[in-house]
Design a protein around this motif. Structure first.
Motif, mmCIF file in Angstrom:
data_model
loop_
_atom_site.group_PDB
_atom_site.id
_atom_site.type_symbol
_atom_site.label_atom_id
_atom_site.label_comp_id
_atom_site.label_asym_id
_atom_site.label_seq_id
_atom_site.Cartn_x
_atom_site.Cartn_y
_atom_site.Cartn_z
ATOM 1 N N ALA A 1 51.174 38.883 34.006
ATOM 2 C CA ALA A 1 51.765 37.682 34.616
ATOM 3 C C ALA A 1 51.875 37.858 36.125
ATOM 4 C CB ALA A 1 53.139 37.404 34.006
ATOM 5 N N TRP A 2 52.271 39.053 36.566
ATOM 6 C CA TRP A 2 52.377 39.311 37.993
ATOM 7 C C TRP A 2 51.014 39.188 38.667
ATOM 8 C CZ3 TRP A 2 55.038 38.809 42.007
ATOM 9 C CH2 TRP A 2 54.690 39.462 43.189
ATOM 10 N N GLY A 3 49.984 39.737 38.076
ATOM 11 C CA GLY A 3 48.646 39.664 38.668
ATOM 12 C C GLY A 3 48.206 38.231 38.912
ATOM 13 N N ALA A 4 48.397 37.379 37.916
ATOM 14 C CA ALA A 4 48.020 35.970 38.070
ATOM 15 C C ALA A 4 48.879 35.294 39.134
ATOM 16 C CB ALA A 4 48.154 35.242 36.734
ATOM 17 N N ALA A 5 50.174 35.546 39.099
ATOM 18 C CA ALA A 5 51.097 34.889 40.032
ATOM 19 C C ALA A 5 50.885 35.338 41.475
ATOM 20 C CB ALA A 5 52.544 35.146 39.607
ATOM 21 N N VAL A 6 50.748 36.624 41.696
ATOM 22 C CA VAL A 6 50.627 37.106 43.072
ATOM 23 C C VAL A 6 49.300 36.675 43.689
ATOM 24 C CG1 VAL A 6 49.687 39.437 42.622
ATOM 25 C CG2 VAL A 6 51.111 39.021 44.633
ATOM 26 N N CYS A 7 48.232 36.701 42.921
ATOM 27 C CA CYS A 7 46.943 36.264 43.472
ATOM 28 C C CYS A 7 46.963 34.772 43.800
ATOM 29 C CB CYS A 7 45.809 36.587 42.506
ATOM 30 S SG CYS A 7 45.442 38.357 42.435
ATOM 31 N N ALA A 8 47.586 33.982 42.942
ATOM 32 C CA ALA A 8 47.712 32.551 43.211
ATOM 33 C C ALA A 8 48.553 32.317 44.461
ATOM 34 C CB ALA A 8 48.329 31.842 42.008
ATOM 35 N N ALA A 9 49.662 33.020 44.586
ATOM 36 C CA ALA A 9 50.547 32.841 45.743
ATOM 37 C C ALA A 9 49.871 33.284 47.042
ATOM 38 C CB ALA A 9 51.853 33.618 45.539
ATOM 39 N N VAL A 10 49.210 34.426 47.018
ATOM 40 C CA VAL A 10 48.526 34.918 48.224
ATOM 41 C C VAL A 10 47.446 33.932 48.645
ATOM 42 C CG1 VAL A 10 46.979 36.732 49.103
ATOM 43 C CG2 VAL A 10 49.053 37.345 47.831
ATOM 44 N N THR A 11 46.709 33.423 47.681
ATOM 45 C CA THR A 11 45.654 32.456 47.990
ATOM 46 C C THR A 11 46.236 31.173 48.566
ATOM 47 O OG1 THR A 11 44.122 33.366 46.391
ATOM 48 C CG2 THR A 11 43.812 31.052 46.969
ATOM 49 N N ALA A 12 47.276 30.648 47.946
ATOM 50 C CA ALA A 12 47.881 29.403 48.433
ATOM 51 C C ALA A 12 48.406 29.584 49.851
ATOM 52 C CB ALA A 12 49.006 28.955 47.500
ATOM 53 N N LEU A 13 49.135 30.658 50.092
ATOM 54 C CA LEU A 13 49.699 30.893 51.422
ATOM 55 C C LEU A 13 48.609 31.102 52.464
ATOM 56 C CD1 LEU A 13 52.701 33.167 50.454
ATOM 57 C CD2 LEU A 13 52.821 30.825 51.344
ATOM 58 N N THR A 14 47.604 31.896 52.123
ATOM 59 C CA THR A 14 46.509 32.147 53.060
ATOM 60 C C THR A 14 45.750 30.859 53.354
ATOM 61 O OG1 THR A 14 46.291 34.420 52.270
ATOM 62 C CG2 THR A 14 44.431 33.520 53.496
ATOM 63 N N ALA A 15 45.415 30.115 52.318
ATOM 64 C CA ALA A 15 44.671 28.863 52.500
ATOM 65 C C ALA A 15 45.467 27.868 53.334
ATOM 66 C CB ALA A 15 44.312 28.260 51.143
ATOM 67 N N LEU A 16 46.750 27.777 53.087
ATOM 68 C CA LEU A 16 47.581 26.859 53.871
ATOM 69 C C LEU A 16 47.691 27.300 55.328
ATOM 70 C CD1 LEU A 16 50.333 26.064 51.232
ATOM 71 C CD2 LEU A 16 48.570 24.500 52.093
#
Length: 142
Positions: free
Chosen positions: A116-131
């Motif tokens: 669950a952490w792997g999916a969540a952290v990758c999604a969060a890092v991507t969203a923050l970086t993309a934004l």
């Protein structure tokens, strides 16, 4: 250095800083306590610094490639985050389910938490970086 290469390296640098920060917070507040209580008998007195550095260097390449995709102007924020979440899910599942399968007394709760952490952290890092880099917004017509 070409524009696409610069864009990719910038995305990598931003994602690396964000990932390291979020993961350090996670490890210090949640994972360390869970690991010590659940699999403490498997842990060394101190972690392998070289192994940790190599993990972050390599893993962020995957986040940028499968999630952020800085040179794909057609990718939406949603598709970037979905790609990153899948990348995180599959990569963390590879480790966690292998450990669950081959290590004596490896708890299912640790495996599930890691996945669950792997999916969540990758999604969060991507969203923050993309934004931060303003990716995933409609591009003006040329």
């Amino acid at each position: 250095m070409t524009g696409p290469t610069k864009k990719w390296l910038l995305a990598y640098a931003v994602a690396a800083v964000i990932f390291a920060g979020i993961d350090a917070l996670w490890i210090s507040t949640v994972a360390n306590n869970q690991y010590r209580s659940q699999i403490g008998h498997l842990l060394p007195a101190s972690f392998n610094v070289l192994g940790a550095v190599l993990f972050y260097v390599v893993y962020v390449v995957g986040i940028v490639h499968y999630g952020i995709r800085p040179n794909d102007p057609k990718a939406t924020l949603r598709s970037r985050v979905a790609g990153a979440a899948l990348f995180g899910f599959f990569t963390y599942a590879t480790w966690a389910l292998t450990a669950f399968a081959i290590l004596k007394d490896f708890p299912a709760v640790v495996a599930l938490t890691d996945i669950a952490w792997g999916a969540a952290v990758c999604a969060a890092v991507t969203a923050l970086t993309a934004l931060l880099l303003r990716l995933g917004k409609p591009q003006p017509a040329e």
